[in-house]
Scaffold this motif. Structure first.
Motif, mmCIF file in Angstrom:
data_model
loop_
_atom_site.group_PDB
_atom_site.id
_atom_site.type_symbol
_atom_site.label_atom_id
_atom_site.label_comp_id
_atom_site.label_asym_id
_atom_site.label_seq_id
_atom_site.Cartn_x
_atom_site.Cartn_y
_atom_site.Cartn_z
ATOM 1 N N PRO A 1 -13.152 -12.022 0.794
ATOM 2 C CA PRO A 1 -12.270 -12.829 1.656
ATOM 3 C C PRO A 1 -11.228 -13.630 0.879
ATOM 4 C CG PRO A 1 -14.500 -13.741 1.605
ATOM 5 C CD PRO A 1 -14.575 -12.393 0.963
ATOM 6 N N GLY A 2 -11.561 -14.116 -0.316
ATOM 7 C CA GLY A 2 -10.586 -14.879 -1.082
ATOM 8 C C GLY A 2 -9.447 -14.016 -1.573
ATOM 9 N N ALA A 3 -9.759 -12.834 -2.110
ATOM 10 C CA ALA A 3 -8.721 -11.929 -2.598
ATOM 11 C C ALA A 3 -7.858 -11.414 -1.450
ATOM 12 C CB ALA A 3 -9.365 -10.771 -3.346
ATOM 13 N N VAL A 4 -8.492 -11.106 -0.321
ATOM 14 C CA VAL A 4 -7.725 -10.641 0.848
ATOM 15 C C VAL A 4 -6.821 -11.752 1.367
ATOM 16 C CG1 VAL A 4 -7.908 -9.850 3.238
ATOM 17 C CG2 VAL A 4 -9.400 -8.880 1.475
ATOM 18 N N ALA A 5 -7.281 -13.006 1.317
ATOM 19 C CA ALA A 5 -6.451 -14.136 1.748
ATOM 20 C C ALA A 5 -5.212 -14.270 0.859
ATOM 21 C CB ALA A 5 -7.253 -15.429 1.727
ATOM 22 N N ALA A 6 -5.383 -14.054 -0.454
ATOM 23 C CA ALA A 6 -4.240 -14.089 -1.357
ATOM 24 C C ALA A 6 -3.250 -12.987 -1.011
ATOM 25 C CB ALA A 6 -4.706 -13.962 -2.805
ATOM 26 N N LEU A 7 -3.769 -11.795 -0.727
ATOM 27 C CA LEU A 7 -2.896 -10.681 -0.348
ATOM 28 C C LEU A 7 -2.153 -10.986 0.940
ATOM 29 C CD1 LEU A 7 -2.094 -7.734 -1.134
ATOM 30 C CD2 LEU A 7 -3.844 -6.984 0.488
ATOM 31 N N ARG A 8 -2.807 -11.641 1.889
ATOM 32 C CA ARG A 8 -2.158 -11.976 3.159
ATOM 33 C C ARG A 8 -1.046 -13.008 2.941
ATOM 34 N NH1 ARG A 8 -3.975 -10.074 7.801
ATOM 35 N NH2 ARG A 8 -2.915 -11.752 8.913
ATOM 36 N N ALA B 1 -2.767 -1.308 -1.696
ATOM 37 C CA ALA B 1 -3.640 -1.959 -0.703
ATOM 38 C C ALA B 1 -3.376 -1.431 0.696
ATOM 39 C CB ALA B 1 -3.452 -3.472 -0.740
ATOM 40 N N GLY B 2 -2.259 -0.756 0.908
ATOM 41 C CA GLY B 2 -1.974 -0.093 2.168
ATOM 42 C C GLY B 2 -1.919 -1.044 3.352
ATOM 43 N N GLU B 3 -2.704 -0.751 4.380
ATOM 44 C CA GLU B 3 -2.638 -1.502 5.625
ATOM 45 C C GLU B 3 -3.037 -2.966 5.452
ATOM 46 O OE1 GLU B 3 -1.414 -1.965 9.400
ATOM 47 O OE2 GLU B 3 -1.211 -0.147 8.170
ATOM 48 N N LEU B 4 -3.872 -3.266 4.456
ATOM 49 C CA LEU B 4 -4.225 -4.660 4.201
ATOM 50 C C LEU B 4 -2.996 -5.492 3.836
ATOM 51 C CD1 LEU B 4 -7.547 -4.362 2.150
ATOM 52 C CD2 LEU B 4 -7.279 -5.271 4.478
ATOM 53 N N LEU B 5 -2.021 -4.860 3.213
ATOM 54 C CA LEU B 5 -0.764 -5.527 2.897
ATOM 55 C C LEU B 5 0.226 -5.426 4.055
ATOM 56 C CD1 LEU B 5 1.182 -6.906 0.854
ATOM 57 C CD2 LEU B 5 1.830 -4.596 0.118
ATOM 58 N N LEU B 6 0.313 -4.265 4.673
ATOM 59 C CA LEU B 6 1.324 -4.043 5.711
ATOM 60 C C LEU B 6 1.072 -4.897 6.957
ATOM 61 C CD1 LEU B 6 1.797 -0.164 5.535
ATOM 62 C CD2 LEU B 6 3.207 -1.942 4.481
ATOM 63 N N GLU B 7 -0.194 -5.137 7.286
ATOM 64 C CA GLU B 7 -0.491 -5.912 8.496
ATOM 65 C C GLU B 7 0.109 -7.320 8.443
ATOM 66 O OE1 GLU B 7 -4.267 -7.508 11.200
ATOM 67 O OE2 GLU B 7 -4.626 -6.322 9.393
ATOM 68 N N PRO B 8 -0.128 -8.116 7.381
ATOM 69 C CA PRO B 8 0.502 -9.443 7.346
ATOM 70 C C PRO B 8 2.019 -9.379 7.194
ATOM 71 C CG PRO B 8 -0.690 -9.023 5.305
ATOM 72 C CD PRO B 8 -1.078 -7.939 6.264
ATOM 73 N N ILE B 9 2.535 -8.322 6.590
ATOM 74 C CA ILE B 9 3.987 -8.163 6.521
ATOM 75 C C ILE B 9 4.562 -8.025 7.923
ATOM 76 C CG2 ILE B 9 5.835 -6.566 5.864
ATOM 77 C CD1 ILE B 9 4.323 -6.039 3.259
ATOM 78 N N ARG B 10 3.966 -7.162 8.736
ATOM 79 C CA ARG B 10 4.455 -6.973 10.110
ATOM 80 C C ARG B 10 4.362 -8.272 10.909
ATOM 81 N NH1 ARG B 10 0.883 -2.465 10.042
ATOM 82 N NH2 ARG B 10 1.944 -0.525 9.478
ATOM 83 N N GLU B 11 3.244 -8.965 10.772
ATOM 84 C CA GLU B 11 3.057 -10.211 11.519
ATOM 85 C C GLU B 11 4.123 -11.238 11.163
ATOM 86 O OE1 GLU B 11 -0.879 -11.444 10.583
ATOM 87 O OE2 GLU B 11 -1.853 -9.883 11.783
ATOM 88 N N ALA B 12 4.368 -11.435 9.875
ATOM 89 C CA ALA B 12 5.369 -12.423 9.459
ATOM 90 C C ALA B 12 6.775 -11.963 9.806
ATOM 91 C CB ALA B 12 5.253 -12.669 7.948
ATOM 92 N N TYR B 13 7.003 -10.658 9.734
ATOM 93 C CA TYR B 13 8.313 -10.122 10.120
ATOM 94 C C TYR B 13 8.634 -10.499 11.566
ATOM 95 C CZ TYR B 13 11.878 -6.693 11.386
ATOM 96 O OH TYR B 13 13.028 -6.095 11.852
ATOM 97 N N LEU B 14 7.696 -10.258 12.461
ATOM 98 C CA LEU B 14 7.930 -10.578 13.863
ATOM 99 C C LEU B 14 8.059 -12.083 14.091
ATOM 100 C CD1 LEU B 14 5.483 -8.044 15.553
ATOM 101 C CD2 LEU B 14 7.983 -7.932 15.478
ATOM 102 N N GLU B 15 7.310 -12.857 13.333
ATOM 103 C CA GLU B 15 7.369 -14.310 13.452
ATOM 104 C C GLU B 15 8.754 -14.851 13.088
ATOM 105 O OE1 GLU B 15 5.380 -18.174 11.178
ATOM 106 O OE2 GLU B 15 4.341 -16.235 11.156
ATOM 107 N N HIS B 16 9.414 -14.203 12.131
ATOM 108 C CA HIS B 16 10.696 -14.699 11.624
ATOM 109 C C HIS B 16 11.900 -13.892 12.105
ATOM 110 C CE1 HIS B 16 7.830 -16.476 8.734
ATOM 111 N NE2 HIS B 16 8.720 -17.433 8.651
ATOM 112 N N LEU B 17 11.665 -12.857 12.884
ATOM 113 C CA LEU B 17 12.764 -11.977 13.291
ATOM 114 C C LEU B 17 13.689 -12.653 14.292
ATOM 115 C CD1 LEU B 17 13.979 -9.088 13.211
ATOM 116 C CD2 LEU B 17 12.492 -8.541 15.149
#
Length: 315
Positions: free
Chosen positions: A224-231, A262-278
């Motif tokens: 969970p700590g490493a995944v949180a850093a990736l997010r 990391a694939g989807e583990l990286l892409l998921e927070p990217i998409r979320e933040a993209y929509l938040e700031h779009l």
């Protein structure tokens, strides 16, 4: 007709003979000499060795730094003592034929556009997440270089006013928040805080420091700590992508470099933040977010194909 691609990195020079479909016919790799004169000799020797008996249409050379719009001169290379280096003229004088010089991130992005994850779109942005953040832009099926050739330095898009100091001399660049180096810093901060950072803290105590392999392994294990850093990293990259969309409106964002495995583990927070700031969310068409396909071969494949394109356009 085959072309040769050479990718000059900080630690190694990679080269390959590449066919018109982006396939590698044969390849070579040698350490990067620290002395610029020896480096030039190594590139010449690699080109001559790769030629063999094939008919080679052109040679493309990719290197980190600012390359002029004529794809000829390296204004500045951060890892090599080249300043206003007429690399194209020097290499053509020694190996003959056409030599084309380009930025390494441009070459990798072009390879993904032509033969990898950017296929079937006309407008694409690539972000390469390594020690720093590299970038490439394809707009209307053409690689964007800017008026002086030094465009698409996307790692130096500023995302935090008066933020962390960057090696470019400014503060708050996405390179300080969306790179592999930034991921290690974020993981260290989570380790310091305890809680979900306990595994990171143990690994750091055992190894002396955190590195990409340790953090990557913990991410793969679902720590969970490493995944949180990736997010956290993905959040900043998504925010930067939203700003880029407001200017460039790409159909696809491609993410390369070691962190992108990391694939989807990286892409998921990217998409979320993209929509938040779009800007104009809900009314702005949303692009695809994908991981690069060519990975370590992208630089040589792109350099070779850019040389082939140059020859075709100047025939």
């Amino acid at each position: 007709m085959h072309a040769i691609g050479i990718d000059i990195g900080g630690t190694k020079i990679a080269g390959a003979v590449v066919d018109e479909l982006g396939g590698i016919v044969r390849s070579d790799r040698v350490p990067t000499p620290a002395d610029p004169r020896l480096l030039e000799d190594a590139v010449v020797a690699m080109i001559e060795g790769l030629r063999g008996g094939d008919e080679i249409g052109a040679v493309g050379v990719a290197a980190a730094g600012f390359v002029d719009a004529a794809q000829s001169t390296l204004y500045y290379a951060p890892n090599i003592d080249w300043r206003n280096e007429p690399l194209r003229a020097k290499l053509e004088a020694r190996v003959g034929g056409t030599v084309v010089v380009d930025n390494d991130a441009n070459a990798a992005g072009w390879a993904e556009f032509r033969f990898g994850a950017g296929r079937l779109v006309s407008d694409m942005v690539m972000l390469t997440i390594g020690t720093g953040v590299g970038g490439a832009i394809v707009a209307g099926d053409r690689l964007f270089r800017g008026g002086f050739g030094a465009g698409a330095e996307l790692g130096h898009l500023r995302v935090v006013p008066d933020g962390l100091a960057c090696g470019c001399g400014q503060r708050g660049c996405i390179e300080q928040y969306g790179s592999g180096r930034a991921l290690l810093r974020m993981a260290g901060e989570i380790a310091d805080a305890g809680g979900i950072g306990q595994a990171l803290a143990r690994a750091r105590a055992e190894r002396g420091e955190l590195d990409g392999a340790i953090v990557g392994g913990l991410i793969e294990a679902g720590d969970p700590g490493a995944v949180a850093a990736l997010r956290q990293l993905g959040h900043w990259l998504g925010a930067a992508a939203a700003s880029l969309s407001a200017v460039l409106d790409p159909q696809r964002f491609v993410f390369g470099g070691g962190v992108a495995i990391a694939g989807e583990l990286l892409l998921e927070p990217i998409r979320e933040a993209y929509l938040e700031h779009l800007p104009a969310r809900g009314y702005h068409p949303e692009p695809d977010f994908v991981v690069a396909e060519l990975q370590n071969d992208a630089g040589v494949v792109g350099a070779a194909d850019l040389a082939r394109v140059w020859v075709a356009e100047h025939a």
